[in-house]
Write an enzyme that holds these catalytic residues in place. Structure first.
Site, PDB file in Angstrom:
ATOM      1  CG  HIS A 260     -71.548 -41.674 -84.344  1.00 60.22           C
ATOM      2  ND1 HIS A 260     -71.282 -42.022 -83.237  1.00 60.22           N
ATOM      3  CD2 HIS A 260     -71.143 -42.322 -85.205  1.00 60.22           C
ATOM      4  CE1 HIS A 260     -71.350 -43.190 -83.650  1.00 60.22           C
ATOM      5  NE2 HIS A 260     -71.961 -43.100 -84.841  1.00 60.22           N
ATOM      6  CG  ASP A 314     -73.549 -43.141 -93.377  1.00 67.45           C
ATOM      7  OD1 ASP A 314     -73.056 -44.556 -93.943  1.00 67.45           O
ATOM      8  OD2 ASP A 314     -74.341 -43.240 -91.750  1.00 67.45           O
TER       9      ASP A 314
HETATM   10  N1  ACO Z   1     -76.573 -31.211 -88.758  1.00 66.68           N
HETATM   11  C1  ACO Z   1     -76.854 -30.495 -88.010  1.00 66.68           C
HETATM   12  N2  ACO Z   1     -76.816 -30.344 -86.828  1.00 66.68           N
HETATM   13  C2  ACO Z   1     -76.861 -31.248 -85.954  1.00 66.68           C
HETATM   14  C3  ACO Z   1     -76.454 -32.506 -86.835  1.00 66.68           C
HETATM   15  C4  ACO Z   1     -76.725 -32.311 -88.060  1.00 66.68           C
HETATM   16  N3  ACO Z   1     -75.774 -33.717 -89.113  1.00 66.68           N
HETATM   17  N4  ACO Z   1     -76.390 -33.347 -86.078  1.00 66.68           N
HETATM   18  C5  ACO Z   1     -76.581 -33.404 -84.303  1.00 66.68           C
HETATM   19  N5  ACO Z   1     -76.800 -32.091 -84.486  1.00 66.68           N
HETATM   20  C6  ACO Z   1     -77.057 -30.852 -83.997  1.00 66.68           C
HETATM   21  C7  ACO Z   1     -78.691 -30.926 -83.258  1.00 66.68           C
HETATM   22  O1  ACO Z   1     -79.304 -29.501 -84.272  1.00 66.68           O
HETATM   23  C8  ACO Z   1     -78.605 -30.277 -81.728  1.00 66.68           C
HETATM   24  O2  ACO Z   1     -78.196 -29.172 -81.800  1.00 66.68           O
HETATM   25  P1  ACO Z   1     -79.151 -27.844 -80.408  1.00 66.68           P
HETATM   26  O3  ACO Z   1     -78.694 -29.227 -79.274  1.00 66.68           O
HETATM   27  O4  ACO Z   1     -78.534 -27.172 -81.006  1.00 66.68           O
HETATM   28  O5  ACO Z   1     -80.483 -29.002 -80.428  1.00 66.68           O
HETATM   29  C9  ACO Z   1     -77.320 -31.543 -81.450  1.00 66.68           C
HETATM   30  O6  ACO Z   1     -76.460 -31.285 -82.287  1.00 66.68           O
HETATM   31  C10 ACO Z   1     -78.063 -32.787 -80.651  1.00 66.68           C
HETATM   32  O7  ACO Z   1     -78.296 -33.233 -81.639  1.00 66.68           O
HETATM   33  P2  ACO Z   1     -78.639 -35.492 -80.938  1.00 66.68           P
HETATM   34  O8  ACO Z   1     -80.038 -35.439 -82.395  1.00 66.68           O
HETATM   35  O9  ACO Z   1     -79.222 -34.525 -79.729  1.00 66.68           O
HETATM   36  O10 ACO Z   1     -77.525 -36.567 -81.124  1.00 66.68           O
HETATM   37  P3  ACO Z   1     -78.199 -37.142 -81.394  1.00 66.68           P
HETATM   38  O11 ACO Z   1     -76.399 -38.086 -80.515  1.00 66.68           O
HETATM   39  O12 ACO Z   1     -79.062 -37.861 -81.475  1.00 66.68           O
HETATM   40  O13 ACO Z   1     -77.465 -37.650 -83.027  1.00 66.68           O
HETATM   41  C11 ACO Z   1     -76.889 -38.330 -84.651  1.00 66.68           C
HETATM   42  C12 ACO Z   1     -77.260 -38.285 -83.704  1.00 66.68           C
HETATM   43  C13 ACO Z   1     -78.582 -38.845 -84.950  1.00 66.68           C
HETATM   44  C14 ACO Z   1     -76.842 -39.224 -85.653  1.00 66.68           C
HETATM   45  C15 ACO Z   1     -77.281 -36.868 -85.768  1.00 66.68           C
HETATM   46  O14 ACO Z   1     -76.331 -36.862 -85.284  1.00 66.68           O
HETATM   47  C16 ACO Z   1     -77.698 -37.359 -87.111  1.00 66.68           C
HETATM   48  O15 ACO Z   1     -79.131 -36.816 -87.534  1.00 66.68           O
HETATM   49  N6  ACO Z   1     -76.891 -36.497 -87.978  1.00 66.68           N
HETATM   50  C17 ACO Z   1     -77.700 -36.941 -89.556  1.00 66.68           C
HETATM   51  C18 ACO Z   1     -77.875 -37.750 -90.128  1.00 66.68           C
HETATM   52  C19 ACO Z   1     -76.537 -39.027 -89.734  1.00 66.68           C
HETATM   53  O16 ACO Z   1     -75.910 -38.693 -90.879  1.00 66.68           O
HETATM   54  N7  ACO Z   1     -76.904 -40.105 -89.830  1.00 66.68           N
HETATM   55  C20 ACO Z   1     -75.298 -41.597 -89.741  1.00 66.68           C
HETATM   56  C21 ACO Z   1     -75.046 -41.982 -88.654  1.00 66.68           C
HETATM   57  S1  ACO Z   1     -73.495 -42.846 -88.371  1.00 66.68           S
HETATM   58  C22 ACO Z   1     -74.728 -44.289 -89.013  1.00 66.68           C
HETATM   59  O17 ACO Z   1     -75.749 -44.764 -88.259  1.00 66.68           O
HETATM   60  C23 ACO Z   1     -74.322 -44.994 -89.075  1.00 66.68           C
END
Ligand code: ACO
Length: 377
Positions: A260, A314
């Site tokens: 998140h 989720d």
């Molecule tokens: N699984 C594995 N690794 C993850 C995940 C995940 N679900 N989420 C983030 N990371 C890692 C990324 O790979 C990245 O790693 P790195 O720094 O080694 O490259 C690091 O964490 C940061 O990721 P970002 O995408 O920059 O972080 P952001 O804050 O933008 O991400 C997001 C938020 C988009 C929700 C992300 O966690 C994600 O894609 N999650 C999966 C989709 C999801 O569950 N969405 C629902 C969110 S809740 C809602 O909207 C109701």
């Protein structure tokens, strides 16, 4: 004044708001200052909706009137149903919902958003009619007749009734109502921001909500709950979890339902939802998906928790809906049925001090290029 570009506007305030607050380090979510856990324990979805929209808990008589107003406006015009019958039945329910909500606005042309009373009735209509539209589409696409709402049923009971023609077990209705409370609002997220950008042009609330529904659909936002269920089904057995999770994370793929932008600890909504899941399976029988989910959380912990990545809202919600025999592609429309209250609360708040959104950009292109005629390119 030059500014650094922040991709995704991360950390940039887009509003001054008193609707809700998140403490991402401590894992606290409050609506109008009240913790969501307390609202789940003691409130109902409709009471929480009132709190979000009108800044305070209603008195007994106000709550009764609010519930009556919602009941009175649950029905949708037959033209909306006829319109939905023309949509392709294999289409995604979020697309049908977005189209129907946009069309709804054409039936209520009172578009003066400075009229407080008009805005009240728009909010009532949208909160009341979204479940009717979602349930209608769920039935129409299978060739079934639409079921009209029943005035003697509460909000969540009535939704199940319109979906299945049966009144659900009270425990199901209670758990579903808590799920709606947990999804009702969440500060400045993508769909709320989208709605506020639309609202800043003084567009009508049906258009505002239709644009928010579009933003909620994407898999990085509300659409993740569908993908979580698909992932758990793909894993299939608890003893396949370790291999699946390790393969994904070693290859830098994401686990849906984890992570998140704001929470760096486990999402408080995921904690409540996990408890609701446990209650549901202990009363209604085991769920293989729940067992797999527990195993995924356990296995992912050593890879992700150090990076502040934990289950989000989720991760467990879909398991609850699946156990209640709700189709997977209705999960995000159900999210919208709840979140419409948050969108509308922010809309009303912004209207008090509206300013058209018109952000800046950092131009990264060229200047003074000649126009090359077509035959010389
Ligand atoms: N699984 C594995 N690794 C993850 C995940 C995940 N679900 N989420 C983030 N990371 C890692 C990324 O790979 C990245 O790693 P790195 O720094 O080694 O490259 C690091 O964490 C940061 O990721 P970002 O995408 O920059 O972080 P952001 O804050 O933008 O991400 C997001 C938020 C988009 C929700 C992300 O966690 C994600 O894609 N999650 C999966 C989709 C999801 O569950 N969405 C629902 C969110 S809740 C809602 O909207 C109701």
């Amino acid at each position: 004044m030059p500014h650094d570009f922040m991709p995704g506007l991360a950390g940039i305030p887009a509003a001054r708001s008193a609707v809700s607050d998140v403490d991402g380090e401590k894992g606290i979510l409050e609506y109008r200052g009240i913790r969501v856990e307390e609202l789940c324990d003691r409130s109902s979805f409709l009471e929480t909706a009132y709190l979000l929209l009108f800044c305070r808990l209603p008195t007994k008589s106000v709550l009764m009137q609010w519930e009556q107003d919602i009941i009175h406006h649950r029905r949708v015009k037959y033209s909306i149903i006829d319109f939905m019958k023309c949509l392709p039945e294999q289409g995604h329910p979020m697309d049908a919902l977005q189209a129907a909500v946009a069309a709804l606005g054409m039936f209520y042309p009172g578009r003066n958003v400075t009229d407080v009373e008009n805005n009240y009735w728009s909010a009532v209509r949208l909160i009341a009619k979204l479940p009717t539209i979602v349930a209608a589409w769920a039935r129409l696409r299978h060739g079934d007749d639409v079921i009209s709402p029943r005035d003697d049923l509460g909000f969540s009971e009535n939704f199940f009734y319109m979906l299945t023609e049966t009144v659900p077990h009270p425990l199901w209705a209670d758990i579903f109502d808590d799920c709606l409370i947990l999804h009702a609002e969440h500060t400045m997220n993508a769909s709320t921001f989208t709605g506020l950008v639309t609202a800043s042009t003084l567009a009508d609330p049906y258009t505002v909500v239709a644009s928010s529904i579009g933003a909620l659909k994407g898999p990085l936002h509300g659409g993740a709950n569908e993908e979580v269920l698909q992932m758990l089904r793909e894993i299939g057995e608890p003893d396949r979890v370790k291999g699946y999770v390790e393969e994904r994370l070693e290859n830098k793929k994401r686990l849906m339902g984890f992570g998140h932008r704001v929470y760096k600890v486990k999402d408080p909504r995921a904690i409540v939802l996990q408890g609701l899941c446990k209650k549901l399976v202990s009363t209604c029988g085991t769920s293989q998906l729940y067992n797999i989910a527990l195993q995924v959380e356990h296995t992912a912990a050593k890879w992700l928790n150090g990076k502040g990545i934990y289950p989000n809202v989720d991760f467990y919600s879909g398991i609850i809906y699946d156990k209640m025999n709700i189709d997977v592609d209705l999960f995000t429309p159900i999210f919208a049925m709840a979140r419409v209250t948050g969108w509308l609360a922010h809309w009303l708040e912004q209207l008090r001090e509206n300013k058209l959104f018109r952000p800046d950009q950092i131009y990264a292109g060229e200047h003074n290029l000649p126009y090359v005629p077509l035959d010389q390119r």
